[in-house]
Design a protein around this motif. Structure first.
Motif, PDB file in Angstrom:
ATOM      1  N   GLU A 194       3.690   5.834  -5.637  1.00 24.95           N
ATOM      2  CA  GLU A 194       3.748   5.828  -7.105  1.00 24.95           C
ATOM      3  C   GLU A 194       2.429   6.229  -7.759  1.00 24.95           C
ATOM      4  OE1 GLU A 194       6.406   5.536  -8.734  1.00 24.95           O
ATOM      5  OE2 GLU A 194       7.819   4.626  -7.320  1.00 24.95           O
ATOM      6  N   GLY A 195       1.401   6.421  -6.964  1.00 23.03           N
ATOM      7  CA  GLY A 195       0.099   6.758  -7.542  1.00 23.03           C
ATOM      8  C   GLY A 195      -0.584   5.581  -8.206  1.00 23.03           C
ATOM      9  N   TRP A 196      -0.331   4.387  -7.666  1.00 24.43           N
ATOM     10  CA  TRP A 196      -0.928   3.169  -8.211  1.00 24.43           C
ATOM     11  C   TRP A 196      -2.035   2.685  -7.290  1.00 24.43           C
ATOM     12  CZ3 TRP A 196       4.559   0.648  -8.457  1.00 24.43           C
ATOM     13  CH2 TRP A 196       5.260   1.144  -9.575  1.00 24.43           C
ATOM     14  N   THR A 197      -2.900   1.837  -7.824  1.00 20.00           N
ATOM     15  CA  THR A 197      -3.782   1.060  -6.957  1.00 20.00           C
ATOM     16  C   THR A 197      -2.970  -0.072  -6.332  1.00 20.00           C
ATOM     17  OG1 THR A 197      -4.403  -0.527  -8.672  1.00 20.00           O
ATOM     18  CG2 THR A 197      -5.720   1.502  -8.519  1.00 20.00           C
ATOM     19  N   ALA A 234       0.314  -2.025  -7.951  1.00 13.77           N
ATOM     20  CA  ALA A 234       1.600  -2.192  -7.253  1.00 13.77           C
ATOM     21  C   ALA A 234       2.019  -3.665  -7.242  1.00 13.77           C
ATOM     22  CB  ALA A 234       1.499  -1.649  -5.829  1.00 13.77           C
ATOM     23  N   VAL A 235       1.047  -4.556  -6.978  1.00 14.65           N
ATOM     24  CA  VAL A 235       1.336  -5.996  -6.999  1.00 14.65           C
ATOM     25  C   VAL A 235       1.797  -6.418  -8.389  1.00 14.65           C
ATOM     26  CG1 VAL A 235       0.332  -8.301  -6.786  1.00 14.65           C
ATOM     27  CG2 VAL A 235      -0.210  -6.545  -5.091  1.00 14.65           C
ATOM     28  N   ALA A 236       1.134  -5.895  -9.419  1.00 13.82           N
ATOM     29  CA  ALA A 236       1.502  -6.246 -10.798  1.00 13.82           C
ATOM     30  C   ALA A 236       2.920  -5.783 -11.121  1.00 13.82           C
ATOM     31  CB  ALA A 236       0.509  -5.624 -11.779  1.00 13.82           C
ATOM     32  N   ASN A 255       0.817  -1.209   0.000  1.00 10.93           N
ATOM     33  CA  ASN A 255       0.000   0.000   0.000  1.00 10.93           C
ATOM     34  C   ASN A 255       0.853   1.263   0.000  1.00 10.93           C
ATOM     35  OD1 ASN A 255      -2.784  -0.761  -0.113  1.00 10.93           O
ATOM     36  ND2 ASN A 255      -2.613  -1.588   1.967  1.00 10.93           N
ATOM     37  N   LYS A 256       1.939   1.228   0.769  1.00 11.23           N
ATOM     38  CA  LYS A 256       2.842   2.385   0.831  1.00 11.23           C
ATOM     39  C   LYS A 256       3.491   2.634  -0.529  1.00 11.23           C
ATOM     40  CE  LYS A 256       6.868   4.110   3.391  1.00 11.23           C
ATOM     41  NZ  LYS A 256       7.885   3.756   4.409  1.00 11.23           N
ATOM     42  N   LEU A 257       3.961   1.559  -1.181  1.00 13.73           N
ATOM     43  CA  LEU A 257       4.534   1.682  -2.522  1.00 13.73           C
ATOM     44  C   LEU A 257       3.498   2.235  -3.495  1.00 13.73           C
ATOM     45  CD1 LEU A 257       6.754   1.071  -4.682  1.00 13.73           C
ATOM     46  CD2 LEU A 257       5.779  -1.234  -4.858  1.00 13.73           C
TER      47      LEU A 257
END
Length: 362
Positions: free
Chosen positions: A247-250, A254-256, A241-243
């Protein structure tokens, strides 16, 4: 903001005891570790690439065999282990032994001296390293009444680094002399576990231990090192979640991204579970940044010894066939570039059909 300050990731930490006592996050592999430690096979060998968690695994096994039950509270192993027998443990870390016969002898001399002091053994001045190793195994058994666990980490380090140098034959001679004792002392040994990256079949442990079981391709141990997607999603949600926030990702994006960078290792054709590179994943989540951590952490200096043309582009090894006998049993010195690239982590198993593995970039 996502709160992760109270969570400690074990970046570069290889001590199971430190991870557990100091509250670092631990991905629980203890059910697989218990299964390994209680197998019917006394002699076991596991090959995995560098920085893939082999030393943490060895350290965890050491804590288990020393009966340090308190370190395992709350882990899966507590439902499996009922007795917690304390055994003598002999542990050798061959990455500390150098690449010349004199440094190898010096390391073994020093480590054997520590165990001789622990068990009040006094070697004769004429005793060889093999004699002393034998006396430590027998002496620790006789003093404790318990069979011994012997853990040999990075067994191939001196052999790798001395390969294609004048020192190699001297190093292999020491291996043949000292480790032949393991086979002769099986009645005193509960468990012998050996890790490495590359496999030297004719010139070291494999020639003197013909009953050594190579578990590197066994389905039940496919994920004993490294971190699976399931474990990533279970244990690292705050860091993901922090990453994502940085980065402005869901969360799923981020997992992808983490998957694209660090996932895709496979170690068994009968269990193709995706395994993340643990060194890269932990560093990326600690930094909240995606970088080539593994490759930049000291890409092996051995590449030129095993891969003749360093100008060969790695893409030439994408979809690279190799027969199962070569991949699973061959000596690294005669298996071709693709065998070394697989063992050292640059290639992984992509598929398997009728005795042929297809390798590619993880």
């Amino acid at each position: 903001m996502v709160e992760t300050n109270n969570r400690r990731l074990p970046v570069g930490i290889q001590s199971f005891e430190k991870i557990r006592k100091e509250g670092y996050l631990y991905v629980d592999k203890t059910d697989i570790i218990w299964q390994l430690a209680n197998t019917d096979k006394t002699y076991n060998y596991l090959s995995r690439p560098r920085r893939f968690g082999k030393s943490v695994l060895v350290d965890t096994l050491e804590s288990y065999f020393l009966g340090k039950k308190e370190l395992f509270e709350g882990l899966k192993i507590m439902e499996m282990e009922k007795e917690w027998v304390k055994r003598p443990v002999i542990r050798l870390d061959m990455s500390r032994a150098g690449a010349e016969p004199n440094t190898l002898r010096s390391y073994l001399n020093n480590i054997f001296r520590e165990y001789e002091k622990e068990y009040s053994l006094v070697p004769n001045s004429t005793d060889s390293l093999a004699d002393r190793f034998n006396a430590i195994i027998v002496g620790s058994y006789e003093q404790t009444g318990q069979q011994v666990a012997i853990l040999i980490d990075e067994y191939d380090s001196p052999l790798q680094h001395s390969w294609k140098t004048p020192h190699h034959e001297g190093c292999t001679g020491i291996y043949r002399e000292v480790f032949a004792i393991l086979k002769a002392n099986d009645k005193y040994e509960k468990f012998v576990f050996i890790t490495g990256i590359t496999k030297f079949t004719q010139i070291s442990l494999f020639s003197v231990l013909n009953n050594l079981s190579n578990i590197s391709f066994e389905p039940e141990y496919a994920a004993i090192c490294g971190i699976t997607k399931e474990e990533v999603l279970r244990d690292f949600k705050p860091e993901i979640n922090k990453l994502a926030e940085y980065e402005g990702w869901t969360f799923d994006e981020a997992v992808a991204q983490l998957t694209a960078y660090y996932d895709g290792y496979h170690f068994s054709r009968r269990n193709m579970v995706d395994v993340f590179n643990p060194f890269s994943l932990i560093n990326a989540l600690a930094d909240s940044d995606l970088k080539n951590y593994w490759a930049s952490s000291g890409a092996t200096s051995l590449l030129p010894k095993f891969v003749d043309d360093m100008e060969i582009k790695m893409k030439n090894f994408e979809n690279c066939p190799i027969d199962s006998d070569t991949l699973e049993t061959s000596d690294v010195t005669g298996g071709g570039a693709e065998l070394f690239l697989y063992q050292s982590g640059y290639l992984t198993i992509k598929s398997y059909t009728e005795g042929i593995y297809m390798l590619g970039i993880p």
